[in-house]
Design a protein around this motif. Structure first.
Motif, short mmCIF file in Angstrom:
data_model
loop_
_atom_site.label_atom_id
_atom_site.label_comp_id
_atom_site.label_asym_id
_atom_site.label_seq_id
_atom_site.Cartn_x
_atom_site.Cartn_y
_atom_site.Cartn_z
N ASN A 44 0.84 -1.21 0.00
CA ASN A 44 0.00 0.00 0.00
C ASN A 44 0.87 1.25 0.00
OD1 ASN A 44 -2.71 1.31 0.41
ND2 ASN A 44 -1.70 2.02 2.29
N ALA A 45 1.97 1.20 0.79
CA ALA A 45 2.87 2.36 0.82
C ALA A 45 3.53 2.58 -0.55
CB ALA A 45 3.93 2.15 1.90
N ARG A 46 3.88 1.50 -1.24
CA ARG A 46 4.49 1.63 -2.57
C ARG A 46 3.50 2.25 -3.56
NH1 ARG A 46 7.48 -4.17 -3.24
NH2 ARG A 46 8.18 -3.27 -5.24
N ALA A 104 21.01 -2.27 9.79
CA ALA A 104 20.94 -1.99 11.23
C ALA A 104 19.54 -2.15 11.78
CB ALA A 104 21.45 -0.58 11.51
N GLY A 105 18.59 -2.51 10.95
CA GLY A 105 17.22 -2.65 11.40
C GLY A 105 16.47 -1.33 11.29
N GLY A 106 15.34 -1.26 11.93
CA GLY A 106 14.51 -0.07 11.85
C GLY A 106 13.55 -0.13 10.68
N SER A 107 12.87 0.99 10.46
CA SER A 107 11.87 1.04 9.40
C SER A 107 12.54 1.08 8.04
CB SER A 107 10.97 2.27 9.56
OG SER A 107 10.28 2.22 10.79
N PRO A 108 12.05 0.36 7.05
CA PRO A 108 12.65 0.40 5.71
C PRO A 108 12.27 1.66 4.96
CG PRO A 108 10.76 -1.04 5.72
CD PRO A 108 10.93 -0.59 7.14
N ASP A 109 13.00 1.97 3.89
CA ASP A 109 12.67 3.09 3.00
C ASP A 109 11.91 2.57 1.80
OD1 ASP A 109 13.92 4.87 4.64
OD2 ASP A 109 15.84 4.82 3.55
N VAL A 110 10.86 3.32 1.41
CA VAL A 110 10.05 2.96 0.25
C VAL A 110 10.39 3.95 -0.87
CG1 VAL A 110 7.72 2.63 -0.64
CG2 VAL A 110 8.23 2.08 1.76
N PRO A 127 10.80 7.05 4.56
CA PRO A 127 10.76 5.90 5.48
C PRO A 127 9.34 5.35 5.61
CG PRO A 127 11.96 7.76 6.43
CD PRO A 127 11.25 8.27 5.22
N PHE A 128 9.29 4.08 5.94
CA PHE A 128 7.99 3.45 6.21
C PHE A 128 7.29 4.25 7.30
CE2 PHE A 128 5.50 -0.37 7.80
CZ PHE A 128 4.67 -0.40 6.68
#
Length: 434
Positions: A44-46, A104-110, A127-128
């Motif tokens: 959905n974010a994409r 390093a983890g965390g929210s991915p980038d879209v 970012p997500f």
């Protein structure tokens, strides 16, 4: 070599099994739901990023060349951070989106990128969304709570189901124990009861059928033994009478001795058959146990030492009690060595000799008819004495135990008289060894 065995109930085995299965299913479903939710939210974010990028492209291309183009939503031209996957796609003249994970983890980038007519690349990345990450955390927390609830609920269900099965098995075991104690009127199927039919009912029916078959066989053997002994009584009595008419002499003494031994054997066999039939009932009287034992022992075995530690009045059958004492003293005289010691302490009577002790088979299996435990059986009896003593004790509601003394050696027979007299139905109280 003995192996370690962990003892646990059926209830907990079923509970652990259900809880383990519930935990595995809950964990698998949680992982699937988490991944599907994450993939759906990323897709959905994409789509949202691509729609924004197309709007930014439309505005960029519609801006006159004389004016400086304004890029909406933070879009960039020829962003140097553009992922290689999108760069290769742009070289083919195709638009696309990409989710860039961080080591390093965390929210991915879209990312979203489209090629422009002049050869440039318009891209957008964010970012997500924090809101999406919060939704995923809330979903994970809900899944964990649900999984724990499933595990505890399955464990409770296992305790409930296993407890019912365990109760039925315990009732069956208790009923089978009563049958083993001689109460042949008990039926395991009636003892477990219940409306639901399961494997425990099949087990109960099998035990009841086995009990009936064994009772029929034992009763048939008892009748045969009693009939044979009864038929032998008359000719043996005649033989003993005829032996008394023989002229004095050593041969006559041998004949009378063997005839008397045969008569004693026949009477003992008849007594064993009566005891096996469970039809014998005690004729109760109140007696002072210590005084009674002391007087009877002086008649039965004058050489025995009697020690009355504590006097007690008991309700019992004096004739049967005397029979037990006589058999225990006779066994001590035949198979043990003097001095024979008789101790009375309350309701407990102990008979001890200083011989080699009881054989291991007797201690392990109890008295057995026609087995004396002696390699040389000539002149040693027929092994019925302790069998009769045990049967008479059962009629009295008492318990007769056997052990060997250590370290001095010697055999010890202990008669435990009950706190209450046996009922007229033949039920016996439970006695505890002290």
């Amino acid at each position: 070599m003995s192996r370690f065995a962990l003892r646990t109930g059926v209830r907990w085995k079923i509970s652990i099994a259900i809880a383990a299965v519930g935990a595995l299913v809950a964990a698998a479903l949680s992982i699937v739901v988490h991944n599907e939710a994450r993939v759906s939210m990323l897709d959905n974010a994409r789509e949202v990023h691509m729609d924004r990028l197309l709007l930014a492209q439309l505005q960029y291309e519609s801006t006159p060349k004389a004016r400086e183009p304004r890029l909406r939503f933070g879009a960039k031209i020829n962003d140097p951070l553009l992922p290689r996957q999108l760069d290769r796609l742009m070289q083919k003249g195709r638009r696309g989106t990409f989710v860039q994970e961080h080591a390093a983890g965390g929210s991915p980038d879209v990312w979203a990128a489209v090629p422009l007519a002049n050869g440039d690349v318009l891209s957008l990345h964010m970012p997500f969304a924090d809101r999406s990450a919060a939704i995923m955390k809330s979903l994970d927390r809900t899944l964990i709570i649900g999984s724990v609830s499933v595990v505890f609920g399955g464990c409770a269900l296992g305790v409930l189901i296993g407890g019912q099965l365990s109760r039925r098995l315990r009732k069956a075991a208790a009923a089978a124990g009563k049958v083993a104690q001689g109460n042949t009127e008990v039926r395991v199927r009636d003892a477990i009861g219940g409306v639901v039919r399961d494997e425990t009912d099949e087990l109960a029916r099998a035990i009841d059928a086995l009990t009936d078959a064994l009772n029929e066989r034992i009763e048939a053997e008892r009748r045969v033994t009693a009939d044979i002994a009864h038929e032998l009584r008359t000719p043996v009595t005649g033989l003993l009478t005829a032996a008394e008419l023989l002229p004095p002499g050593r041969p006559s003494e041998l004949v009378r001795d063997r005839a008397q031994a045969m008569r004693t054997l026949v009477e003992d066999v008849l007594e064993v058959a009566r005891l096996d039939s469970a039809s014998e009932r005690a004729e109760l009287q109140e007696i002072a146990l210590g005084e009674f034992v002391e007087r009877r022992v002086r008649v039965l075995n004058p050489d025995a030492v009697v020690n009355v530690v504590h006097e007690s009045w008991v309700s019992t059958d004096p004739r049967r009690l005397e029979r037990i004492l006589g058999n225990l003293l006779a066994n001590a005289a035949k198979h043990g060595r003097g001095p024979v010691e008789v101790t009375v302490e309350g309701r407990v009577v102990r008979v001890r000799d200083n011989g080699p002790g009881f054989p291991e088979e007797l201690l392990r299996e109890g008295p057995s008819r026609f087995r004396t435990g002696s390699k040389d059986r000539a002149g040693k009896g027929h092994g019925l004495g302790l069998t009769i003593a045990t049967g008479q004790a059962r009629v009295l509601g008492a318990r007769l135990t056997f052990r060997n003394a250590a370290p001095d050696g010697g055999a010890i027979a202990v008669l435990w008289l009950p706190d209450h007299a046996p009922t007229n139905t033949g039920s016996f109280p439970v006695l505890r060894d002290v």
